[in-house]
Design a protein around this motif. Structure first.
Motif, mmCIF file in Angstrom:
data_model
loop_
_atom_site.group_PDB
_atom_site.id
_atom_site.type_symbol
_atom_site.label_atom_id
_atom_site.label_comp_id
_atom_site.label_asym_id
_atom_site.label_seq_id
_atom_site.Cartn_x
_atom_site.Cartn_y
_atom_site.Cartn_z
ATOM 1 N N ARG A 158 55.961 26.519 55.275
ATOM 2 C CA ARG A 158 57.317 26.916 55.637
ATOM 3 C C ARG A 158 58.298 25.817 55.228
ATOM 4 O O ARG A 158 58.064 24.646 55.498
ATOM 5 C CB ARG A 158 57.414 27.160 57.146
ATOM 6 C CG ARG A 158 56.662 28.400 57.586
ATOM 7 C CD ARG A 158 57.079 28.812 58.974
ATOM 8 N NE ARG A 158 56.178 28.302 59.990
ATOM 9 C CZ ARG A 158 56.176 28.701 61.273
ATOM 10 N NH1 ARG A 158 57.042 29.615 61.673
ATOM 11 N NH2 ARG A 158 55.327 28.190 62.124
ATOM 12 N N ARG A 159 59.370 26.209 54.596
ATOM 13 C CA ARG A 159 60.398 25.248 54.223
ATOM 14 C C ARG A 159 61.010 24.666 55.495
ATOM 15 O O ARG A 159 60.970 25.300 56.555
ATOM 16 C CB ARG A 159 61.464 25.915 53.361
ATOM 17 C CG ARG A 159 60.931 26.387 52.012
ATOM 18 C CD ARG A 159 61.993 27.127 51.216
ATOM 19 N NE ARG A 159 63.106 26.239 50.881
ATOM 20 C CZ ARG A 159 63.109 25.396 49.840
ATOM 21 N NH1 ARG A 159 62.066 25.362 49.020
ATOM 22 N NH2 ARG A 159 64.142 24.618 49.595
ATOM 23 N N GLU A 169 63.225 26.957 57.602
ATOM 24 C CA GLU A 169 62.481 28.024 58.274
ATOM 25 C C GLU A 169 61.696 27.476 59.460
ATOM 26 O O GLU A 169 61.681 28.076 60.544
ATOM 27 C CB GLU A 169 61.537 28.696 57.279
ATOM 28 C CG GLU A 169 60.739 29.850 57.868
ATOM 29 C CD GLU A 169 59.686 30.388 56.915
ATOM 30 O OE1 GLU A 169 58.943 31.312 57.333
ATOM 31 O OE2 GLU A 169 59.593 29.888 55.779
ATOM 32 N N ALA A 228 64.071 26.467 62.269
ATOM 33 C CA ALA A 228 64.643 27.652 62.920
ATOM 34 C C ALA A 228 63.631 28.276 63.876
ATOM 35 O O ALA A 228 63.989 28.696 64.986
ATOM 36 C CB ALA A 228 65.081 28.667 61.865
ATOM 37 N N ALA A 229 62.365 28.339 63.458
ATOM 38 C CA ALA A 229 61.320 28.874 64.335
ATOM 39 C C ALA A 229 61.156 27.995 65.564
ATOM 40 O O ALA A 229 60.984 28.501 66.692
ATOM 41 C CB ALA A 229 60.000 28.975 63.569
#
Length: 361
Positions: free
Chosen positions: A20-21, A24, A27-28
């Motif tokens: 995941r960048r 991302e 944000a998660a």
């Protein structure tokens, strides 16, 4: 084009979990924190980290566990304290131990303990390997599973015999459990059953779990408290552990629940490799969701093949390659995770056929 740029263009990736960048991932983490009302810890004191430490301790069957910023700091600290307790500075380690292979002689240069390489570097430990040591050992460090030999495990009977031997000789038995969660499927045992008889266990919060980093050390309450103090003295006392803990905790249960599926997919992958005799596999049968593929081409050629298949077919087969023992040979590691689990059986077969054709050219 860099390896990372080439990898980013691939639609099919064999090893590990989907990366995941940062945006991302963060944000998660933010969403999970909002959902669960998470607050920062302060120097390791806080509800989230304390609950997660307790959870790890219970899963492993120990009284306590403590977070540490790195496994490298965790393991040498645990082994040094174990040797001090017994007044014996010698630790037995497998020749492929992470401490020998990846930690830049930290145990020696920092004066933590003395280390003795024990056993055959190509085979997992047996109790006889330890019985052959005449010295009075302060500690024994055992990696489960052994990454550098393809994720191999000592047999269950040998593991039990190793535990008994260390107990009889009064040696502290420490587990490098960086991939302990993966070993559960191979042994058909829970983490607590595997860890029973060990005096301390280190587990990673990022390798199979997919977190940002960090580790946990589990043991008796007194031993963990002392280790925690010494890790602070070594610079491990960061003000907020919460980013590492959140990144691991938010996906921990899901990752552990998927380990049996990763292992079954590894078994399929192993069976599919039988159609390509030019690719040799270690171990002889999967013991964790990891395999080493031995190739009859040089390391440089293996990387060139990887890059060509990525450019022409959008398939990324492996990350690093290492030089083999024989001339013009190499080997690569495949960790089976979410990426391969998401692939169809035919996708796996097709990609292996492309690799086999490229190796034969």
């Amino acid at each position: 084009m860099t390896d990372n740029e080439l990898l980013a263009r691939c639609h099919t990736v064999f090893p590990g979990h989907r990366a995941r960048r940062p945006a991302e991932m963060f944000a998660a983490m933010a969403g999970w924190c909002e959902e669960h009302g998470i607050e920062h810890d302060v120097y390791g004191s806080g509800e989230l980290i304390e609950r997660f430490q307790d959870k790890i301790a219970k899963l492993l069957g120990f009284e306590a566990a403590v977070f540490c910023v790195s496994g490298t700091m965790t393991q040498v600290t645990a082994l040094r304290l174990a040797c001090q307790d017994r007044g014996r500075p010698l630790v037995a380690l497998h020749p492929t131990s992470h401490i020998f292979v990846h930690e830049r002689s930290n145990y020696q240069l920092l004066g933590h303990f003395s280390a003795l390489a024990v056993g055959d570097r190509n085979l997992p430990w047996t109790a006889d390997d330890l019985r052959s040591v005449p010295d009075r050992l302060g500690a024994v460090g055992l990696e489960i599973p052994m990454r550098e030999i393809g994720g191999q495990l000592s047999t269950w009977n040998e593991l039990e015999a190793i535990k008994a031997h260390c107990h009889e000789r009064g040696a502290h038995l420490h587990m490098d459990g960086a991939r302990l969660w993966e070993a559960q499927a191979g042994y058909g045992k829970s983490a607590a059953e595997i860890a029973a008889g060990f005096d301390s266990v280190y587990v990673s919060l990022y390798k199979g779990v997919g977190g940002l980093g960090g580790a946990m050390l589990a043991g008796s309450r007194e031993f963990v408290a002392r280790a925690s103090e010494w890790m602070k003295r070594q610079g491990g006392n960061v003000i907020h552990r919460s980013p590492y803990v959140v990144a691991a905790a938010m996906q921990f249960d899901e990752r552990l629940a998927a380990m049996p599926a990763y292992f079954e997919r590894t078994r399929f992958f192993y069976d599919a490799l039988a159609a390509h005799p030019g690719i040799r596999v270690n171990p002889a049968a999967p013991q964790a969701n990891m395999l080493h593929l031995h190739l009859l081409v040089s390391r440089e050629r293996a990387l060139a093949i990887r890059n060509r298949l990525a450019e022409e077919h959008g398939i990324w087969l492996f990350n690093r390659a290492a030089t083999g023992v024989l001339p013009d040979t190499s080997y690569v590691e495949i960790y089976v995770g979410d990426n391969m689990l998401a692939m169809s059986y035919q996708q796996i077969r097709n990609a292996l056929a492309l690799l086999s054709q490229a190796l034969a050219q």
